[in-house]
Scaffold this motif. Sequence first.
Motif, PDB file in Angstrom:
ATOM      1  N   UNK A   1      -8.231  -2.367  -6.484  1.00 21.98           N
ATOM      2  CA  UNK A   1      -8.687  -3.621  -5.870  1.00 21.98           C
ATOM      3  C   UNK A   1      -8.422  -3.630  -4.368  1.00 21.98           C
ATOM      4  N   UNK A   2      -8.428  -2.432  -3.771  1.00 23.05           N
ATOM      5  CA  UNK A   2      -8.128  -2.350  -2.345  1.00 23.05           C
ATOM      6  C   UNK A   2      -9.133  -3.130  -1.503  1.00 23.05           C
ATOM      7  N   UNK A   3     -10.371  -3.298  -2.013  1.00 22.70           N
ATOM      8  CA  UNK A   3     -11.391  -4.006  -1.246  1.00 22.70           C
ATOM      9  C   UNK A   3     -11.418  -5.502  -1.558  1.00 22.70           C
ATOM     10  N   UNK A   4     -10.453  -6.005  -2.303  1.00 24.23           N
ATOM     11  CA  UNK A   4     -10.431  -7.419  -2.705  1.00 24.23           C
ATOM     12  C   UNK A   4      -9.072  -8.009  -2.332  1.00 24.23           C
TER      13      UNK A   4
ATOM     14  N   UNK B   1     -14.396  -2.401 -15.128  1.00 26.03           N
ATOM     15  CA  UNK B   1     -13.791  -2.076 -16.420  1.00 26.03           C
ATOM     16  C   UNK B   1     -12.485  -1.296 -16.249  1.00 26.03           C
ATOM     17  N   UNK B   2     -12.413  -0.452 -15.217  1.00 25.47           N
ATOM     18  CA  UNK B   2     -11.150   0.254 -14.961  1.00 25.47           C
ATOM     19  C   UNK B   2     -10.033  -0.738 -14.636  1.00 25.47           C
ATOM     20  N   UNK B   3     -10.362  -1.745 -13.801  1.00 25.93           N
ATOM     21  CA  UNK B   3      -9.357  -2.755 -13.456  1.00 25.93           C
ATOM     22  C   UNK B   3      -8.914  -3.512 -14.705  1.00 25.93           C
ATOM     23  N   UNK B   4      -9.878  -3.906 -15.545  1.00 20.98           N
ATOM     24  CA  UNK B   4      -9.534  -4.648 -16.765  1.00 20.98           C
ATOM     25  C   UNK B   4      -8.692  -3.787 -17.704  1.00 20.98           C
ATOM     26  N   UNK B   5      -9.023  -2.480 -17.756  1.00 21.70           N
ATOM     27  CA  UNK B   5      -8.220  -1.595 -18.605  1.00 21.70           C
ATOM     28  C   UNK B   5      -6.777  -1.499 -18.135  1.00 21.70           C
ATOM     29  N   UNK B   6      -6.575  -1.411 -16.815  1.00 19.72           N
ATOM     30  CA  UNK B   6      -5.207  -1.337 -16.287  1.00 19.72           C
ATOM     31  C   UNK B   6      -4.468  -2.648 -16.527  1.00 19.72           C
TER      32      UNK B   6
END
Length: 804
Positions: free
Chosen positions: A147-150, A94-99
């Motif tokens: 998304x450092x792990x992706x 959700x943090x990624x989607x918010x950004x």
Amino acid sequence: MPEWQDTEGWSTPHPRGGFRGPNVYLSETQGKTPAQSGGGWRRRASQFWADRPLRTKGWVVLAIPVVALLLGTFVFALQYRRQHGAMALVQHTYQVKGELQRVDILLLEAESSVRGFLLRGQPETLIGEQTAEEELPSTFDNLMRLVADNPTQRARLAQLRSLVDQRLSALAAVRDASIAAGVWPAIVPEDLRQTAATARNDVRQQLDTIRAEEDRLLAVRASDEERARSRTRLVILGTLALGLVGSLLATSLFTSGVVGRVRRLEANADRLALGQPLESVEPANDEVGRLTARLETASGLLREREGALAHERDLLGALMDNIPYPVFFKDRQSRFIRVNTASAALVGSEDPAQFVGMNDFDFFPAEQAQQLFESEQHLMDAREPIVNRIQHSTIAGVGPRWGLDNKAPIVDREGQVIGLVGTSTDITEMKRAEEVRARLAAIVECSNDAIVGVTPDGTITSWNPSAARLYGYAEDEALGRPLALLVPSDNEQELAGMLGQAVAGVGTDRRDTVQVTKNGRLFDASLTLSPVRDTADTVAGAAMIARDISAQKQAEVALQAANKELEAFTYSVSHDLRAPLRAMHGFSRILIEDYSAEMPEEAQTYLQLVQDNARQMGRLVDDLLAFSRLGRQPVVKRPVKMADLARQVFDDLQADREGRQVEFTVGDMPVCDADPGLMRQVFANLIGNALKFTRGQEVAAIEIGTSPKRAEDGEEVIYVRDNGVGFDMAYAHKLFGVFQRLHRAEDYEGTGVGLALVQRIVHRHGGRIWAEAEVDRGATFFIALPVAAPANELVPADAAATAA
């Protein structure tokens, strides 16, 4: 009440079949021996247990539930850890989607601010673009960290960042084009419009790709979290059940006979109060047995009633959670007692249960929350519902919102108001659309251009004040009449073709044509027709924008006349002015060569001054003619190797460096789109100036290369640096003016036209030129030119020399 709910006779039919009365256990156990009813080994086991010491019984009773609870706690701890990890992954998504949403919002704000600037030309409207340029880098850095792990998402984000930069550059180009035009509302060139649209589509596609991946990850992680929650609940229930079973087993072992049965009866009574299923109890024909039978009957009734209530709760929950707009219940103090999923989502929450006990003061500013509280208290006191009230509110963490609210009091069986139920339909987008329509209407009303709306068959449906001023028809005179009213009869076919193209869904480019006013006056006009679509994206008509360009046409005619006069003047300078100059120079040279012996030395000095000034005047005429011709000379651009061209120009200036020590350095230089002959003139003037103004240096240092200073997308910056006398930057604004000199003519020769010529050549190439210097510390000239792409069409240095 159903017949089986009668508690007096206890011999009524049971809903599951048969009769459940006090004699049922007698019939079940009558005539059976203990061995037949329970078995002899059970009695022996009970006797064995009864013979054990209390200490042993105590330790056994204590050990059984403790071991069960410890085992259940250990399993629960392991499962809770897995659940917490799953929840963290969901929150991370959700943090990624918010950004990502923030990136989208910042781009929309940048685009909206540029569009506002195109409409009004007010610099303050560009604050959205500035905010996007300031906040997007940090937003992308945060996304990269998240998304450092992706690696796949990192690559997509890197590409998105590049596309966003291109989008911002496209918006900046559109903004700069409108600033250069100086007319608002601005007409954006088609190539910039297409570039901006392409950049916007690329960003949207990349955003959708990244969001789709995050949505997929969210679905997977949410599923994992839900499974973890289910397992945790199962572990909790299992732990409780295991502990309860262990306790019951210990209790059963610790007690026997009537005491054990009474305690089991007490436990069943407690379980009945809590709504839990009853433990089975051995039947007996005594008071305990009869009480047990009645307790089981009551348990059956309660289970059926609880099932009916649970069914009603499930129906209400399903109804509330599937209603797409917020629905909520409040108690008498205006505190939330239940909200649906849409209400929770309004403030970014996924758990409606967390709202229980909260009120409007937790979500709205204090003044607004107080108004809502007083309104709801009045509603419950007066029992007057609120119907379709438009309410503007500001929700903490969400922002402004418009809602269509409905509220009604809830009355219990005694007729007392115990709370209220409310719904709120979000009409924010509708209100924003109304505001946009109002702004567009204001723009149409205030526009200096005539804006006319027509139906597909060409009937006028709207008429702004500028149309009335331009054509002379009042609004009531124009509405309902054909659009052909505004054009001469010989131009009707042209207008019909433009209208047909607009009705087909394709807007027309701005076209110069002739229009006619109410009194029959013809005037030159610039005309465009664009399709107008309805909410179903169907072309419902067209909008015509007309601008009177009569003054522009007259200015073009005047400009053509001025150009002809300039050509005549150039011809006069080229032929008539050169003749007296040649005479002055020639006769003064004859006097010096043939009569120098008869003339005093002072007269010879004066004649030499006449000759020098005649030559200077000739050079000045040549420079003026070159400067004048440059405005009419076509620029033929080709990819040119700038480094080779600079070296050849330096070789051609051998005479200017005769007897001097000159260090000439050429660094890596780009291939630029340029006119080879004109760029040769640029290098000749700049390198010539560098040689001239380093004349006083023991070792002249001249350097040419590529600089990153102020470089923009699609261009390279070339610099020419020397260690000469330099100049004061306070006079830099005079540097590129005609006849402007920053040094005395006695010290350095020249006509003052060379740098003006260089600037005009650079500007005609679509480039920029500027200079930086310090007195006695040299000067640096910077030239920004477009970069050439195809490497197989490069112009060699000798071809540039031929073109020069």
